[in-house]
Scaffold this active site. Structure first.
Site, short mmCIF file in Angstrom:
data_model
loop_
_atom_site.label_atom_id
_atom_site.label_comp_id
_atom_site.label_asym_id
_atom_site.label_seq_id
_atom_site.Cartn_x
_atom_site.Cartn_y
_atom_site.Cartn_z
N ARG A 26 0.83 -1.21 0.00
CA ARG A 26 0.00 0.00 0.00
C ARG A 26 0.87 1.26 0.00
O ARG A 26 0.55 2.25 -0.67
CB ARG A 26 -0.91 -0.01 1.22
CG ARG A 26 -1.87 1.18 1.33
CD ARG A 26 -2.82 0.98 2.49
NE ARG A 26 -3.83 2.03 2.58
CZ ARG A 26 -3.75 3.06 3.42
NH1 ARG A 26 -2.72 3.17 4.24
NH2 ARG A 26 -4.70 3.97 3.44
N HIS A 47 0.54 4.22 -2.68
CA HIS A 47 0.26 5.60 -2.28
C HIS A 47 1.39 6.54 -2.66
O HIS A 47 1.17 7.75 -2.83
CB HIS A 47 -0.01 5.67 -0.78
CG HIS A 47 -1.40 5.24 -0.42
ND1 HIS A 47 -2.12 5.82 0.61
CD2 HIS A 47 -2.22 4.30 -0.96
CE1 HIS A 47 -3.32 5.24 0.68
NE2 HIS A 47 -3.39 4.31 -0.26
N VAL A 98 0.95 9.61 -6.37
CA VAL A 98 1.13 11.03 -6.08
C VAL A 98 2.51 11.46 -6.59
O VAL A 98 3.53 11.14 -6.00
CB VAL A 98 1.01 11.31 -4.57
CG1 VAL A 98 1.15 12.80 -4.29
CG2 VAL A 98 -0.31 10.80 -4.03
N HIS A 111 -6.21 -5.99 -2.34
CA HIS A 111 -7.01 -6.09 -1.12
C HIS A 111 -7.26 -7.54 -0.70
O HIS A 111 -8.06 -7.79 0.19
CB HIS A 111 -8.33 -5.36 -1.30
CG HIS A 111 -8.20 -3.88 -1.22
ND1 HIS A 111 -9.27 -3.00 -1.32
CD2 HIS A 111 -7.11 -3.09 -1.03
CE1 HIS A 111 -8.84 -1.76 -1.21
NE2 HIS A 111 -7.53 -1.78 -1.04
N THR A 112 -6.54 -8.46 -1.30
CA THR A 112 -6.59 -9.84 -0.83
C THR A 112 -5.74 -10.01 0.42
O THR A 112 -5.73 -11.08 1.05
CB THR A 112 -6.11 -10.82 -1.93
OG1 THR A 112 -6.37 -12.16 -1.51
CG2 THR A 112 -4.62 -10.67 -2.20
N ASP A 138 -9.76 -9.31 3.31
CA ASP A 138 -10.15 -10.61 2.75
C ASP A 138 -10.49 -11.53 3.91
O ASP A 138 -9.61 -11.98 4.65
CB ASP A 138 -8.99 -11.17 1.92
CG ASP A 138 -9.22 -12.59 1.42
OD1 ASP A 138 -10.29 -13.16 1.71
OD2 ASP A 138 -8.33 -13.12 0.75
N THR A 158 -8.85 -15.70 3.33
CA THR A 158 -7.43 -16.00 3.58
C THR A 158 -6.71 -14.67 3.79
O THR A 158 -6.01 -14.18 2.90
CB THR A 158 -6.82 -16.75 2.38
OG1 THR A 158 -7.13 -16.03 1.16
CG2 THR A 158 -7.37 -18.16 2.28
N LYS A 191 -2.78 -14.35 3.07
CA LYS A 191 -2.25 -15.02 1.88
C LYS A 191 -2.63 -14.23 0.64
O LYS A 191 -3.79 -13.86 0.46
CB LYS A 191 -2.79 -16.45 1.78
CG LYS A 191 -2.25 -17.24 0.61
CD LYS A 191 -2.83 -18.65 0.57
CE LYS A 191 -2.28 -19.44 -0.62
NZ LYS A 191 -2.86 -20.80 -0.70
#
Length: 319
Positions: free
Chosen positions: A61, A65, A69, A192-193, A237, A240, A243
């Site tokens: 992330r 991010h 930018v 987002h997993t 998630d 899992t 993972k």
């Protein structure tokens, strides 16, 4: 003729000295400059993620991010100073962006073995790849040679990063502004997993939206009351959480996307992006392949190379 010959010799020597990648990214940028750079980052990321699996998601992330930018220039790592307010206090980052200490530790180690050589931007980019791998996800070739910015963009961090409350059309627009297709947006959303999210970002969805699995919503409400508990965490998630796999897309089909911006990828009318979500839910190799390609593209957003920017010796401050 003699002068021309001398010029050619000097030019060849210059090219040998700077090596491949001067002014551009290169697969072997640190091979001679700092041979242990990539392996050091990999070793330290593996250790950090083994200690705390969530850190893998945080570093992924952080890279995202940063790149959205002003490009992949490590601007997100800069602390506030007399000349500018950094990006850390932007709404999408404050009290949520994390992993800075891990990057600091890696930078410190690299400064010991190769002073003023490896950029913070390259560390972030490799760290994102190695974090995904450490959690069972795909690998990809990261070309290196990025340099670090000397400023940050608080306003850009507040406006350019796609938020958790966006509808599908807004997500498409946000990613298109950075050169990504709608398909690549769906692919990158698969990040987002892994990771966790704070209660206040999904409260409205679990109490007011209809396109959510009732049993799933009930479970989330236990730790995210209608009032209070804003910073309580839940896994992005539910299947899992630690993972890197394709369960994120399976969850969307089962109406178990935790964020509004997740579930809109699988519209009730099964139009638009629904087919891609279904494909990824059954073909994990397809998701992995597409995710790797999209991450390569993201890692190349508006990079600084050559003599632009600098190689920060401390990722938090300008030299």
């Amino acid at each position: 003729m003699i002068m021309e010959f001398k010029y050619k010799i000097c030019l060849c020597m210059f090219l040998l000295l700077v090596g491949e990648g001067f002014g551009q990214l290169s697969s072997n940028f640190y091979d001679s400059r700092c041979p242990g750079a990539v392996s050091t980052i990999k070793r330290m990321i593996k250790a950090a993620v083994a200690k705390e699996p969530r850190m893998g998601a945080s570093l992924l992330r952080l890279h995202f991010h940063d790149c959205f930018v002003n490009g992949c220039d490590a601007s997100i790592l800069l602390d506030d100073n007399a000349n500018f307010t950094g990006e850390k206090t932007a709404l999408p980052n404050v009290n949520s962006a994390r992993g800075f200490d891990v990057i600091d530790d890696i930078k410190s180690e690299l400064e010991n073995i190769c002073p003023a050589t490896v950029s913070c931007a390259d560390i972030l980019t490799v760290a994102a790849r190695d974090s995904v791998v450490a959690l069972g996800g795909p690998s990809w070739n990261v070309k290196l040679g990025r340099r670090d910015s000397v400023t940050a963009n608080l306003e850009g961090a507040n406006t350019d990063l796609p938020g958790p409350f966006l509808d599908l059309s807004q997500l498409v627009t946000a990613f298109a502004s950075k050169g990504f297709t709608a398909s690549e947006m769906v692919t990158l959303s698969g990040a987002h997993t892994i990771g966790k999210v704070q209660c206040f970002l999904f409260r409205d969805r679990i109490y007011n939206e209809k396109n959510i699995n009732p049993a799933y919503a009930a479970v989330l409400k236990v730790n995210c009351p209608a009032t209070g508990g804003d910073t309580n965490l839940a896994s992005l998630d539910v299947t899992t959480p630690d993972k890197f796999d394709n369960a994120y897309y399976t969850n969307l089909i089962g109406l178990k996307g935790i964020l509004h911006s997740d579930q809109v990828l699988f519209p009730a009318d099964l139009s638009s992006t629904s087919h891609q979500v279904f494909t990824y839910s059954v073909l994990s190799f397809k998701f992995f392949s597409d995710f790797a390609a999209a991450m390569v593209k993201m890692g190349n957003l508006s990079v600084l190379t050559g003599n632009d920017g600098q190689i920060r010796t401390n990722c938090r401050i300008v030299n």
